[in-house]
Design a protein around this motif. Structure first.
Motif, PDB file in Angstrom:
ATOM      1  N   LEU A  66       0.855  -1.190   0.000  1.00 43.65           N
ATOM      2  CA  LEU A  66       0.000   0.000   0.000  1.00 43.65           C
ATOM      3  C   LEU A  66       0.890   1.238   0.000  1.00 43.65           C
ATOM      4  O   LEU A  66       1.207   1.798   1.046  1.00 43.65           O
ATOM      5  CB  LEU A  66      -0.939  -0.002   1.217  1.00 43.65           C
ATOM      6  N   ASP A  67       1.292   1.623  -1.222  1.00 43.58           N
ATOM      7  CA  ASP A  67       2.203   2.773  -1.329  1.00 43.58           C
ATOM      8  C   ASP A  67       1.421   4.073  -1.123  1.00 43.58           C
ATOM      9  O   ASP A  67       0.311   4.232  -1.627  1.00 43.58           O
ATOM     10  CB  ASP A  67       2.856   2.782  -2.711  1.00 43.58           C
ATOM     11  N   GLY A  68       2.020   4.981  -0.371  1.00 46.09           N
ATOM     12  CA  GLY A  68       1.385   6.279  -0.139  1.00 46.09           C
ATOM     13  C   GLY A  68       0.330   6.221   0.950  1.00 46.09           C
ATOM     14  O   GLY A  68      -0.543   7.091   1.033  1.00 46.09           O
ATOM     15  N   ALA A 112      10.015  21.104  -3.184  1.00 43.13           N
ATOM     16  CA  ALA A 112      10.493  21.545  -1.859  1.00 43.13           C
ATOM     17  C   ALA A 112      11.950  21.128  -1.670  1.00 43.13           C
ATOM     18  O   ALA A 112      12.663  21.679  -0.839  1.00 43.13           O
ATOM     19  CB  ALA A 112       9.631  20.915  -0.770  1.00 43.13           C
ATOM     20  N   TYR A 113      12.373  20.144  -2.494  1.00 44.43           N
ATOM     21  CA  TYR A 113      13.758  19.673  -2.368  1.00 44.43           C
ATOM     22  C   TYR A 113      14.707  20.454  -3.269  1.00 44.43           C
ATOM     23  O   TYR A 113      15.886  20.106  -3.372  1.00 44.43           O
ATOM     24  CB  TYR A 113      13.827  18.184  -2.732  1.00 44.43           C
ATOM     25  N   GLU A 114      14.228  21.477  -3.977  1.00 47.90           N
ATOM     26  CA  GLU A 114      15.067  22.145  -4.988  1.00 47.90           C
ATOM     27  C   GLU A 114      16.438  22.524  -4.439  1.00 47.90           C
ATOM     28  O   GLU A 114      17.469  22.350  -5.077  1.00 47.90           O
ATOM     29  CB  GLU A 114      14.360  23.402  -5.503  1.00 47.90           C
ATOM     30  N   ARG A 129       1.561  18.816 -11.515  1.00 48.05           N
ATOM     31  CA  ARG A 129       0.530  18.044 -10.788  1.00 48.05           C
ATOM     32  C   ARG A 129       1.286  17.075  -9.881  1.00 48.05           C
ATOM     33  O   ARG A 129       1.957  16.171 -10.388  1.00 48.05           O
ATOM     34  CB  ARG A 129      -0.351  17.243 -11.752  1.00 48.05           C
ATOM     35  N   TYR A 130       1.210  17.292  -8.577  1.00 49.42           N
ATOM     36  CA  TYR A 130       1.930  16.403  -7.650  1.00 49.42           C
ATOM     37  C   TYR A 130       1.014  16.038  -6.496  1.00 49.42           C
ATOM     38  O   TYR A 130       0.663  16.876  -5.682  1.00 49.42           O
ATOM     39  CB  TYR A 130       3.196  17.076  -7.102  1.00 49.42           C
ATOM     40  N   VAL A 131       0.610  14.759  -6.459  1.00 53.62           N
ATOM     41  CA  VAL A 131      -0.324  14.291  -5.437  1.00 53.62           C
ATOM     42  C   VAL A 131       0.431  13.850  -4.186  1.00 53.62           C
ATOM     43  O   VAL A 131      -0.074  13.895  -3.083  1.00 53.62           O
ATOM     44  CB  VAL A 131      -1.160  13.115  -6.016  1.00 53.62           C
TER      45      VAL A 131
END
Ligand code: P6P
Length: 345
Positions: A129-131, A224-226, A253-255
């Protein structure tokens, strides 16, 4: 009249009602030497997917039924859904006689087949169950699986059977528990999607022979990791965003749920990226049961997948739970990543 598809003794059109079991048999019929063992694994995985879907659908009632780690109103100990999903898959798969071992994101060591059951010639690797952290906010989550042929001597599966490059996979797939439950799988004969009709408990063929557009509309990345990326990765993301004038901007688009982001990009065209960063130098996603299965599917759909320097499916694993930087999706967009990251080893 829609076109008729024929394979083996079956024939159906795009409007025919085709269950996943019938489709699996159709695909097996193309290989006269097939023993039916791989088909059996796929049937059992479809059953496990229905059982997990049933649990995920009711997750929102946890406060009534008792949140994970607490007792529910019946006084039953509540387990975390990813632990439940893990147990569902192990129990659905361990006695069919097709597998000689399993490996799960949830378990440090490989999972042996209980002594009372026959061993088979395949191994199964999966993320049950990823995520799952997204469940509490009703964001789609997924199950991801990969099937490899046993390569070690003897009847018992070993970790060596798991540590094969992804191009050795004989089957791979995922289930997305979203607005509907869909199972997408490949055995190397294209990528095909099935939607669960809960009123009859059947996965029905809804997306035969999925093709991913060569150029993507969507970019899925957590920027956020930039500050932790290398300069070539930062330049690549500027390219995808149209900031260097070399490509029109992609919609972000990032869920935050791999299967949900991947599935949208597979159907609509796009690129999912989880680059290495100074906090996780090999990225976050697991090579064997997250990156490789989806890479097999995307290539079967006409897409591509890389770690920046190498095709994902060619990476030779050394550890069961190893991670890999990940750029997967539309072929032309992955080619940009390969070109811009070639020296970013
Ligand atoms: P981040 C979920 O925890 C997961 O493993 C994937 O499903 C998802 O793509 C990724 O992590 C999200 O990671 O660091 O952006 O929160």
């Amino acid at each position: 009249m829609p076109p008729t598809r024929t394979s083996g003794t079956f024939a159906h059109t795009d409007t025919s009602v085709v269950t996943i079991d019938r489709f699996i048999i159709e695909q097996e019929e193309r290989y006269p030497e097939a023993t039916g063992e791989l088909s059996g694994i796929l049937y059992d995985l479809a059953l496990a997917a229905k059982m997990i879907a049933n649990k995920v659908r009711r997750a929102g009632l946890a406060d009534i039924l008792g949140a994970a780690g607490s007792d529910n109103v019946q006084g039953e100990a509540q387990q975390k859904l990813d632990v439940i999903a893990n147990e569902i898959i192990v129990k659905a798969m361990d006695h069919g006689g097709r597998l000689c071992a399993m490996a799960s994101e949830e378990e440090e060591e490989i999972i042996a087949i209980p002594p009372q059951f026959r061993r088979g010639k395949y191994v199964l690797l999966f993320d049950p169950l990823d995520g799952s952290s997204n469940i509490d906010v009703n964001v789609p989550v997924g199950t991801i699986f990969s099937v490899l042929r046993k390569v070690s001597p003897g009847t018992e599966g070993t970790v060596d059977d798991m540590l094969q490059p992804g191009h050795q996979q004989v089957a791979a797939g995922y289930v997305i528990y979203g607005s509907s439950t869909m199972l997408v799988y490949t055995t190397g004969q294209g990528a095909h999607g099935f939607t669960l009709d809960p009123s009859i408990g059947e996965f029905l063929l809804s997306h035969p022979d999925i093709r991913i557009p060569p150029k993507g509309r969507y970019l899925s990345v957590n920027d956020a990791y930039e500050q932790h990326w290398t300069e070539p990765v930062r330049a690549l993301m500027r390219r995808y965003r149209g900031l260097d004038g070399q490509r029109e901007a992609m919609n972000v688009r990032y869920v935050g749920s791999l299967v949900a982001d991947f599935h949208r990009n597979l159907l609509g065209g796009g690129l999912f990226a989880y680059p290495a960063n100074t906090k996780s130098p090999t990225g976050k996603l697991r090579l064997l049961y997250e990156c490789n299965p989806l890479a097999f599917i995307v290539e079967q759909a006409g897409g591509a997948s890389t770690n920046g320097q190498q095709r994902t499916l060619d990476i030779v694993p050394t550890k069961l739970h190893e991670r890999a930087p990940y750029f997967i999706g539309s072929k032309d967009d992955v080619a940009i990543a390969t070109a811009m990251l070639a020296t970013d080893a």
